[in-house]
Each structure stands twice: as C-alpha cells, then as structure tokens.
Design a protein around this motif. Structure first.
Motif, short mmCIF file in Angstrom:
data_model
loop_
_atom_site.label_atom_id
_atom_site.label_comp_id
_atom_site.label_asym_id
_atom_site.label_seq_id
_atom_site.Cartn_x
_atom_site.Cartn_y
_atom_site.Cartn_z
N GLU A 139 -22.18 -20.00 -9.24
CA GLU A 139 -23.48 -19.63 -8.46
C GLU A 139 -24.58 -20.20 -9.33
OE1 GLU A 139 -24.16 -15.47 -7.44
OE2 GLU A 139 -22.14 -15.63 -6.01
N TYR A 140 -25.67 -20.55 -8.63
CA TYR A 140 -27.00 -20.96 -9.14
C TYR A 140 -28.07 -20.31 -8.80
CZ TYR A 140 -23.66 -25.21 -9.56
OH TYR A 140 -22.63 -25.79 -9.94
N HIS A 141 -29.03 -20.05 -9.66
CA HIS A 141 -30.07 -19.48 -9.52
C HIS A 141 -31.47 -19.85 -10.53
CE1 HIS A 141 -32.61 -15.70 -8.88
NE2 HIS A 141 -31.99 -15.57 -7.61
N HIS A 142 -32.54 -19.84 -9.88
CA HIS A 142 -33.91 -20.11 -10.83
C HIS A 142 -34.24 -19.11 -11.98
CE1 HIS A 142 -36.49 -16.96 -9.25
NE2 HIS A 142 -35.71 -17.11 -7.99
N ASP A 143 -33.48 -18.01 -12.06
CA ASP A 143 -33.63 -16.84 -13.00
C ASP A 143 -32.63 -16.63 -13.79
OD1 ASP A 143 -34.89 -15.10 -14.62
OD2 ASP A 143 -34.84 -13.39 -12.82
N LYS A 144 -32.64 -16.20 -15.07
CA LYS A 144 -31.64 -16.24 -15.99
C LYS A 144 -30.74 -14.78 -15.59
CE LYS A 144 -29.83 -16.25 -20.81
NZ LYS A 144 -30.34 -16.52 -22.24
N ASP A 145 -31.47 -13.78 -15.13
CA ASP A 145 -30.91 -12.60 -14.69
C ASP A 145 -30.43 -12.46 -13.36
OD1 ASP A 145 -32.18 -11.61 -17.00
OD2 ASP A 145 -34.03 -10.94 -16.23
N PHE A 146 -30.36 -13.70 -12.58
CA PHE A 146 -29.71 -13.57 -11.39
C PHE A 146 -29.84 -12.36 -10.39
CE2 PHE A 146 -27.43 -16.99 -13.32
CZ PHE A 146 -26.98 -17.71 -12.22
N LYS A 147 -31.28 -12.06 -10.27
CA LYS A 147 -31.82 -11.03 -9.55
C LYS A 147 -32.23 -11.46 -8.34
CE LYS A 147 -32.43 -7.46 -13.10
NZ LYS A 147 -33.45 -6.45 -13.72
N TYR A 148 -32.03 -10.87 -7.31
CA TYR A 148 -32.35 -11.26 -5.80
C TYR A 148 -33.41 -10.37 -5.02
CZ TYR A 148 -28.43 -14.44 -6.22
OH TYR A 148 -27.60 -15.56 -6.55
N TYR A 186 -36.14 -5.69 -6.71
CA TYR A 186 -34.94 -6.68 -7.14
C TYR A 186 -33.68 -6.06 -7.30
CZ TYR A 186 -38.58 -10.10 -7.81
OH TYR A 186 -39.96 -10.96 -7.53
N GLU A 187 -32.66 -6.59 -6.94
CA GLU A 187 -31.29 -6.04 -7.22
C GLU A 187 -30.36 -7.05 -7.89
OE1 GLU A 187 -29.50 -6.97 -2.66
OE2 GLU A 187 -29.26 -5.02 -3.60
N TYR A 188 -29.23 -6.47 -8.61
CA TYR A 188 -28.40 -7.65 -9.08
C TYR A 188 -27.08 -7.66 -8.23
CZ TYR A 188 -24.98 -9.31 -12.62
OH TYR A 188 -24.14 -10.00 -13.16
N ARG A 189 -27.01 -8.84 -7.78
CA ARG A 189 -25.98 -9.17 -6.77
C ARG A 189 -24.57 -9.73 -7.58
NH1 ARG A 189 -27.47 -13.55 -2.27
NH2 ARG A 189 -28.87 -12.00 -2.11
N ARG A 190 -23.46 -8.87 -7.25
CA ARG A 190 -22.33 -9.28 -7.99
C ARG A 190 -21.55 -10.35 -7.39
NH1 ARG A 190 -18.38 -4.07 -7.86
NH2 ARG A 190 -17.28 -5.70 -9.38
N GLN A 191 -20.90 -11.01 -8.25
CA GLN A 191 -20.02 -12.16 -8.10
C GLN A 191 -18.62 -11.97 -8.19
OE1 GLN A 191 -21.53 -15.57 -10.18
NE2 GLN A 191 -19.99 -16.91 -9.92
#
Length: 243
Positions: A88-97, A107-112
C-alpha cells in the motif's frame, strides 16, 4: 400530383433520420477505434530510468518476523510471502486516513491484510501454490451486503509470522512520454466526456448497456420468476413458485 409520380431518389423523413443516425454511429466507432489505438500505444511505451530519482510518499508491505530469521523453514515462508504479500502507498508515514462521522472529522488507522484468494483464483492457481503451501489456508464464507450474496475465499491461517514495514517509496523509472499522443488522447477523451458519448459507444462496440452494476448478479427482489413460464401453463405451475 400523387405519390407515385415522385422520383425514386427522394427519401422519406424516417429514412433521412436513419441515415443520420447510422452516419453518427459510424463516426463514433471510428472515434473509439482511434482512442483504443492511441491508448494501446501509450501503455506499450517502455520505461526509462530517471536521472534524478525522487521520493513519492511511503509504502507499506509485509516482511518476515525477526524471530524467524534463523528458523529452518525460513526459505519456505519467504517464498510464500512473495505470493501473498500486499503493498500500500500513502503520502503520510503514519498511514492514517481521514474519516468523517456524525459531522466530526478525524483520522483512523486502516489495517492491512495479506492476500486472500477468491474461489476462482484458488481453482486456477495462477500464483502456483504448492500443496504444502495450500495447507496453510482455510476456507472462509462471507456475506456481501451490497451484492446480497455469499462468497467463499481462502485466507492464510498464520498471519502472525509476518509484520508490516514502512519505507520511503522512491520513483526510479517512468514511462516514456509521447507529447503528440498525449495531446490527441486528451482531445478525444474531452470530446467524449463533454458530450456524454460513452453509453452509446459502449453499446455499439460491446453490445451492452451502460450501467454501473453490470458485473453483479441480478438482485433477488428484482428477479421475475414467471418470465420463463409459458403463458398458458396450468394453475399449479404458478402455485409452485410460492409468490
């Protein structure tokens, strides 16, 4: 002067409309063929290496746990990870959506998760899973609320053997760009979208209507259960349906 005295070369109003519609459809088909040819050529261009690579966000993927580095079956789990790993790719290092709920934004943390195989993927076995690797998967049945149907998938039973790792995503290669092709593609695409021509092009080229849920089955409440019953069938034939 009667209609019989008219010249045979004269066309009726209905015939004229048919010819106009036919000519318009021919031009749409030619436009779609040109668009398809340009798109195929665009995506067939090779990748070239950039002189100055740049970072574009972050990427998150699975790696082997630290305690399994000296495990005798390390090679087996690494080979299996190559087949079920997800990135998965994201602009933020925390991967919060960003999530908005009840007029409150947060913002929430989405599991992978590791890759799951649908029933047809499991039968085709394009990832070439061995029998030993298949033993680490179990069959799970789930219900799709939107499609209103059940589906079967095969899930990895030991996800704790892997962990997530976040690293910078560097772009080192880019597809070669053809300016003339990009300009013509933009003109054709803008013309089709501006005049809403995709529904007609889709019907002319593939023979199907333009609808968003074409890949989903017909919902049970919309199914006509008597459409395939002959008109003059007996009364008992209709009573068997329990409508």
């Amino acid at each position: 002067m009667s209609n019989l005295d008219w010249s045979c070369g004269m066309k009726s109003a209905r015939r004229k409309k048919q010819l106009v519609r036919k000519d318009r459809d021919k031009r749409l088909i030619a436009l779609w063929r040109r668009y398809s040819k340009l798109s195929k050529y665009k995506w067939s261009l090779p990748f070239v290496e950039l002189e100055q690579p740049y970072q574009r966000g972050w990427k998150r993927y699975f790696v082997l746990q630290d305690d399994l580095r000296y495990n005798p079956r390390k090679d087996f789990y690494e080979a299996l990870l190559e087949k079920i790993n997800t990135v998965e790719y994201h602009h933020d290092k925390d991967f919060k959506y960003k999530k908005r709920k009840r007029k409150r934004s947060g913002y929430e943390y989405r599991r992978q998760y590791l890759r799951e195989f649908a029933s047809y993927e499991w039968l085709e076995n394009k990832m070439k899973l061995t029998e030993e690797e298949k033993a680490y998967f179990m069959e799970v049945e789930s219900y799709n609320v939107y499609a209103k149907r059940t589906s079967i998938s095969y899930v990895f039973t030991e996800p704790w053997r892997y962990k997530l790792k976040v690293s910078p995503h560097f772009v080192t290669h880019a597809r070669k760009l053809d300016v003339e092709v990009e300009r013509e593609l933009a003109l054709v695409n803008n013309h089709i979208n501006r005049n809403f021509l995709w529904p007609r092009i889709d019907r002319l080229t593939s023979g199907k209507g333009y609808r968003g849920n074409r890949f989903l089955d017909e919902k049970p409440k919309y199914k006509n259960r008597i459409k395939n019953i002959p008109r003059y069938s007996s009364k008992e034939r209709f009573l068997e349906l329990d409508i």
